[in-house]
Scaffold this active site. Sequence first.
Site, PDB file in Angstrom:
ATOM      1  N   TYR A 132       0.835  -1.207   0.000  1.00 47.41           N
ATOM      2  CA  TYR A 132       0.000   0.000   0.000  1.00 47.41           C
ATOM      3  C   TYR A 132       0.871   1.258   0.000  1.00 47.41           C
ATOM      4  O   TYR A 132       2.031   1.248   0.407  1.00 47.41           O
ATOM      5  CB  TYR A 132      -0.918   0.018   1.226  1.00 47.41           C
ATOM      6  CG  TYR A 132      -0.181   0.238   2.528  1.00 47.41           C
ATOM      7  CD1 TYR A 132       0.060   1.533   3.023  1.00 47.41           C
ATOM      8  CD2 TYR A 132       0.276  -0.847   3.278  1.00 47.41           C
ATOM      9  CE1 TYR A 132       0.750   1.731   4.212  1.00 47.41           C
ATOM     10  CE2 TYR A 132       0.944  -0.650   4.469  1.00 47.41           C
ATOM     11  CZ  TYR A 132       1.193   0.629   4.936  1.00 47.41           C
ATOM     12  OH  TYR A 132       1.871   0.826   6.099  1.00 47.41           O
ATOM     13  N   ILE A 141      -7.361  -0.597  11.079  1.00 56.45           N
ATOM     14  CA  ILE A 141      -8.375   0.440  11.278  1.00 56.45           C
ATOM     15  C   ILE A 141      -9.654  -0.026  10.608  1.00 56.45           C
ATOM     16  O   ILE A 141      -9.633  -0.789   9.638  1.00 56.45           O
ATOM     17  CB  ILE A 141      -7.896   1.800  10.726  1.00 56.45           C
ATOM     18  CG1 ILE A 141      -7.537   1.693   9.225  1.00 56.45           C
ATOM     19  CG2 ILE A 141      -6.709   2.333  11.529  1.00 56.45           C
ATOM     20  CD1 ILE A 141      -7.160   3.037   8.601  1.00 56.45           C
ATOM     21  N   PHE A 147      -5.560   5.401   0.623  1.00 61.01           N
ATOM     22  CA  PHE A 147      -4.682   4.228   0.482  1.00 61.01           C
ATOM     23  C   PHE A 147      -4.791   3.663  -0.932  1.00 61.01           C
ATOM     24  O   PHE A 147      -5.892   3.421  -1.428  1.00 61.01           O
ATOM     25  CB  PHE A 147      -5.065   3.129   1.490  1.00 61.01           C
ATOM     26  CG  PHE A 147      -4.689   3.456   2.906  1.00 61.01           C
ATOM     27  CD1 PHE A 147      -3.423   3.174   3.401  1.00 61.01           C
ATOM     28  CD2 PHE A 147      -5.616   4.065   3.750  1.00 61.01           C
ATOM     29  CE1 PHE A 147      -3.098   3.469   4.718  1.00 61.01           C
ATOM     30  CE2 PHE A 147      -5.285   4.359   5.061  1.00 61.01           C
ATOM     31  CZ  PHE A 147      -4.022   4.073   5.554  1.00 61.01           C
TER      32      PHE A 147
END
Length: 538
Positions: A27, A57, A100
């Site tokens: 990422y 998250i 992301f």
Amino acid sequence: ELSVERRFVPESCPRAVRPGDFVRYHYLGAFPDGTRFDSSYDRGSTFNVFVGKGQLIAGMDQALVGMCVNERRFVKIPPKLAYGSEGVPGVIPPNAVLHFDVLLIDLWNSEDEVQVQTYFKPEKCPRTVQVSDFVRYHYNGTFLDGTLFDSSHNRMRTYDTYVGIGWLIPGMDQGLLGMCVGEKRIITIPPFLAYGEDGDGKEIPGQASLVFDVVLLDLHNPKDGIAIENQLVPESCERRSQTGDFLRYHYNGTLLDGTLFDSSYSRNRTYDTYVGKGYVIAGMDEGLLGVCTGEKRRIIIPPHLGYGEEGRGKIPGSAVLVFDIHVVDFHNPSDSVSITVHHKPSNCTVLSKKGDYLKYHYNASLLDGTLLDSTHSLGKTYNIVLGSGQVVLGMDMGLQDMCVGERRTVIIPPHLGYGEDGVEGEVPGSAVLVFDIELLELVSGLPEGYMFVWNGEVSANLFEEIDQNHDGEVLLEEFSEYIQTQVDTGKGKLAPGFDFEKIVKNMFTNQDRDGNGKVTPEEFKLKDQEAKEEHDEL
């Protein structure tokens, strides 16, 4: 709100991320203004984590669900699903929206098993891989995203190993079971059945799923003996090979996958060897026992009865060998001439003996029926003096005690025929010969040791009769003319089948004891006189 944009979706997506799966992904993390705050690429390793277990998250936990390996997603995560009002001191400010760019590399679940997908299977599969078998196979090893990490093809050497006894990673031990030689399959192995959390310390990272594209080339068990498949057994098999026999045979030698490594046919020459004496590999020594001339059989030899772990030449180590053989002939060094009489005339009183002049027809062939020669095709008989060395010893033996009109088959082993060398371009070395013979004419020979005999009484004045000019010396011309006259008038007989001039010259030389080209009365003696003098002297 959480925003997910699927920027690339692969055509094939056999599996998508579900809560509870373990994933490996790369990422790039950035703020809305493009400022990068984190990157797995910079660290040189994927981010590895369980999905849906609170290890991420909340926004990322949700964004990863439904992804395929090699899929790329652009994810916008609001603060409430990221780091909220607190942020991460020094890295992510409070209430930050996070972007992301995610690429999924790997995906597995702790309940996964080894997956096997066979995409080619031979029609014939006489045997499959079992625990404790030894196999030779080629493979390409990739990660789930297709990245190649290893290949036996690149090394141009198979991977050789036992199966099911811990020499391989557990997933490969399972994935190879049940394979046939020639089969191609894809074996997908979760990391807990491969190299686990630590990887292999080289090419394979921790927690990596592995994909092996495998083709099985060879298979055997250390307990295997040879296997024999009879392909053609002649209806007539009067004799089978035994230990100590000498065989001539053709063969094609291949590996189990069909790769040709040797062929006697390509050399246009049989392989000739003793059987059961250790002249060939142990498996072939065993496989050549009990064969008939003309038989075709397949002999499958495990490596411990072949060329072992080291191999030889084009034969790799630990290779199972397959020989398709065709037995041309065999014999034993103790064999003598074999005679089979097919026809004998009712009036059979005069039998051939040493010194007789014979005229006969023959067909000559090898044991497998290959024709070598025939007097019939030449339109004339073959003429010899029996026992004079004009033919091979076996033929001299095979023509004994025949009568005119008799037909017989004479089988001659090579030590009584043309031996190991044969006759170049005509008779192979170490070949057993088969002659089908018909005797057409027999002229009785002279007693052994005689080249000329009288049919009546011998003149008391023999020397004077030969010495036509009465000079007390006989020259070769006088001697030759006199002998010719005796033969022409029936008073004498020469040994049949020999050249007249050679016989006469030989007789003259025997009388010319001082070798001066003249025979004197003192030198001249008949054979019986020579024998008497020799006896008296003794």
